[in-house]
Design a protein around this motif. Structure first.
Motif, short mmCIF file in Angstrom:
data_model
loop_
_atom_site.label_atom_id
_atom_site.label_comp_id
_atom_site.label_asym_id
_atom_site.label_seq_id
_atom_site.Cartn_x
_atom_site.Cartn_y
_atom_site.Cartn_z
N UNK A 135 -27.24 -27.26 -23.97
CA UNK A 135 -26.91 -27.43 -25.39
C UNK A 135 -25.40 -27.48 -25.59
N UNK A 136 -24.67 -26.64 -24.84
CA UNK A 136 -23.20 -26.65 -24.94
C UNK A 136 -22.62 -27.99 -24.49
N UNK A 137 -23.21 -28.57 -23.45
CA UNK A 137 -22.73 -29.87 -22.97
C UNK A 137 -22.98 -30.97 -24.00
N UNK A 138 -24.14 -30.94 -24.63
CA UNK A 138 -24.40 -31.92 -25.69
C UNK A 138 -23.43 -31.74 -26.86
N UNK A 139 -23.11 -30.49 -27.19
CA UNK A 139 -22.13 -30.25 -28.26
C UNK A 139 -20.76 -30.80 -27.87
N UNK A 140 -20.39 -30.66 -26.61
CA UNK A 140 -19.09 -31.17 -26.17
C UNK A 140 -19.02 -32.69 -26.29
N UNK A 141 -20.21 -33.35 -26.26
CA UNK A 141 -20.26 -34.80 -26.45
C UNK A 141 -20.31 -35.16 -27.93
N UNK A 142 -20.34 -34.15 -28.81
CA UNK A 142 -20.44 -34.40 -30.24
C UNK A 142 -21.86 -34.64 -30.70
N UNK A 143 -22.84 -34.34 -29.83
CA UNK A 143 -24.26 -34.56 -30.14
C UNK A 143 -24.96 -33.21 -30.24
N UNK A 144 -25.16 -32.73 -31.45
CA UNK A 144 -25.85 -31.45 -31.64
C UNK A 144 -27.29 -31.64 -32.09
N UNK A 145 -27.72 -32.90 -32.23
CA UNK A 145 -29.10 -33.15 -32.65
C UNK A 145 -30.10 -32.75 -31.57
N UNK A 146 -29.69 -32.90 -30.31
CA UNK A 146 -30.59 -32.57 -29.21
C UNK A 146 -30.93 -31.08 -29.21
N UNK A 147 -29.90 -30.24 -29.33
CA UNK A 147 -30.17 -28.80 -29.33
C UNK A 147 -30.93 -28.40 -30.59
N UNK A 148 -30.73 -29.12 -31.69
CA UNK A 148 -31.50 -28.85 -32.91
C UNK A 148 -32.97 -29.13 -32.67
N UNK A 149 -33.28 -30.27 -32.06
CA UNK A 149 -34.67 -30.62 -31.78
C UNK A 149 -35.30 -29.62 -30.82
N UNK A 150 -34.54 -29.25 -29.78
CA UNK A 150 -35.07 -28.28 -28.81
C UNK A 150 -35.32 -26.93 -29.47
N UNK A 151 -34.41 -26.53 -30.36
CA UNK A 151 -34.58 -25.26 -31.06
C UNK A 151 -35.80 -25.30 -31.98
N UNK A 152 -36.02 -26.44 -32.62
CA UNK A 152 -37.19 -26.58 -33.49
C UNK A 152 -38.48 -26.43 -32.68
N UNK A 153 -38.55 -27.13 -31.56
CA UNK A 153 -39.74 -27.05 -30.72
C UNK A 153 -39.92 -25.63 -30.20
N UNK A 154 -38.81 -24.99 -29.82
CA UNK A 154 -38.86 -23.62 -29.33
C UNK A 154 -39.43 -22.68 -30.39
N UNK A 155 -39.04 -22.88 -31.64
CA UNK A 155 -39.53 -22.03 -32.73
C UNK A 155 -41.01 -22.26 -33.00
N UNK A 156 -41.43 -23.52 -32.98
CA UNK A 156 -42.84 -23.82 -33.20
C UNK A 156 -43.70 -23.13 -32.15
N UNK A 157 -43.30 -23.25 -30.89
CA UNK A 157 -44.05 -22.63 -29.80
C UNK A 157 -44.03 -21.11 -29.93
#
Length: 451
Positions: free
Chosen positions: A155-177
């Motif tokens: 997630x930190x690497x995606x943020x360094x690329x300016x892309x925080x949508x990936x960690x948002x999606x992963x966090x959403x799926x993590x919460x649903x589970x």
């Protein structure tokens, strides 16, 4: 046209929004994992809530260490991207995965093997039913350490690329589970504390594998390849550790301090433990937008420093800090208005509920003035490479004010749980003054992370 007007902004307004807004949503989702565990287990009883609360203090200590290493990797990757060196950024990403995986597996093994001994060392002789719940939750939580560590790194690497949508999606799926698993295992299979821990374990595994899969795409500025072909780069690992170790020590000492304070709170009885857990859960909502801005600040300031745009780094720091402060004011206002129904969700006895409300209202007032410069501003300093300074300030303030004053106020002045929280506010105020002074000067911008 002057040279000054030709300088291109490192981040446009649109790029900042694309980075920070998903982070805000992600932080809201991340906080609900712990809240869902506590609220859903609260139907099992106070002992279960207290056991999870105590273990979560230990879990947070280790997760913060993993996050610190991820921050070190994000700073290095951001500075390489700011320098337009994508090969350096990609190689630093591989080294980050190696570092966090080795660290997290080691700690997981230690926590599983020495489960009961570590809990008794941290919390002493708590009530037997609370200790039983804590032991169950602790060893199952430890199994998830490698997964949450690698997820944080990705997630930190995606943020360094300016892309925080990936960690948002992963966090959403993590919460649903996690929430679905809680409902199934706690209510359906009557597994209680074990059900809450198992649901969290599977949610973290899923998020980890998802982020790793997405990091393999060559369409990313930073992607992972041939990770299984072990190749250690001492220079890049040192750069990661240059930020990660001071940040890890800072976060670790901060959480150790919280553990010592948690041990103090445990001596006040089950009602105080439960009230402390409730206030920590609800209080964590207040800082979500500001904390998200702080995460974005690591990427923004890191890119600026990598591009040698120190003036822009200062401007972005000031503007993002002010925005974060505004969100803190709004969030605390909302919590003050909604304090009673929020506390009521936990279905605790009247004495626990009344104590929780009293502490929560005081927390909101102190948080408005001191939280933002204490915890958002240091991210800019770390992103520039000034991690040792933030470490020293945080450690000294923690041990003198957060811990020392907790014992003075709680025991010597007989303030109990309220004294512990008052000591925390004093710690925040000291940090705020020092970090604002440091940011006003120039020394934090003279540091070097990558050569």
């Amino acid at each position: 046209m002057s040279e000054k007007t030709l300088v291109r902004p490192v981040f446009t307004g649109q790029e900042l929004r694309k980075l920070i807004l998903p982070l805000v949503l992600e932080q809201f989702l991340a906080v609900t994992v712990g809240m869902a565990d506590t609220m859903m287990v609260s139907t099992v009883g106070e002992a279960a809530v207290s056991g999870i609360s105590l273990v979560d203090q230990a879990n947070l200590l280790l997760i913060q260490v993993f996050a610190a290493m991820a921050t070190g990797g994000a700073v290095v990757a951001s500075q390489y991207l700011g320098r337009r060196d994508r090969d350096g950024a990609r190689d630093s990403a591989r080294q980050l995965v190696y570092v966090v995986l080795a660290l997290s597996v080691t700690l997981a093994v230690v926590c599983v093997v020495f489960n009961r001994h570590l809990l008794r060392l941290m919390f002493g002789q708590v009530e037997p039913d609370v200790m039983q719940a804590a032991e169950t939750y602790f060893w199952l939580s430890a199994l998830s350490y490698p997964f949450i560590a690698v997820y944080n790194a990705g997630a930190a690497l995606f943020r360094s690329m300016g892309n925080s949508k990936v960690s948002l999606l992963a966090s959403f799926i993590m919460n649903v589970i996690n929430i679905g698993g809680n409902a199934l295992l706690i209510y359906g299979f009557q597994m209680g504390v074990a059900g809450a821990a198992t649901a969290s374990l599977f949610s973290r595994m899923t998020a980890c594998f998802m982020v790793l899969y997405l990091l393999r795409s060559r369409q990313n500025p930073i992607y992972l390849e041939q990770v299984l072909h072990l190749h250690l780069d001492g220079g890049k690992i040192r750069s990661i550790l240059k930020v990660g170790i001071p940040n890890g020590i800072e976060n670790g000492m901060f959480q150790i301090g919280k553990l010592l304070v948690a041990g103090l709170v445990a001596s006040f009885g089950t009602a105080s433990i439960a009230a402390n857990a409730i206030c920590n859960n609800i209080g964590s909502l207040v800082s979500i937008p500001a904390a998200a801005i702080g995460l974005g600040m690591v990427t923004v300031v890191g890119r600026c420093m990598g591009a040698d745009e120190k003036k822009q780094a200062r401007t972005y720091t000031r503007n993002l800090l002010l925005i974060a402060w505004a969100t803190i004011v709004v969030m605390n206002g909302l919590i003050l208005v909604l304090a009673k129904p929020l506390v009521g969700f936990y279905a605790m006895p009247a004495s626990t509920t009344d104590l929780s409300l009293e502490i929560l209202r005081e927390f909101c007032l102190w948080s408005i003035f001191s939280w933002t410069p204490s915890f958002v501003l240091p991210n800019a300093l770390r992103a520039a490479g000034d991690a040792k300074f933030t470490m020293c300030v945080s450690m000294v303030s923690m041990w003198i004010f957060r811990i020392g004053m907790s014992y003075v106020l709680a025991y010597a002045l007989d303030m109990g749980l309220r004294g512990v929280w008052l000591a925390m506010y004093i710690d925040w105020c000291v940090r705020a003054v020092i970090f604002l002074w440091r940011a006003k000067g120039d020394r934090w911008q003279q540091k070097k992370v990558i050569e």
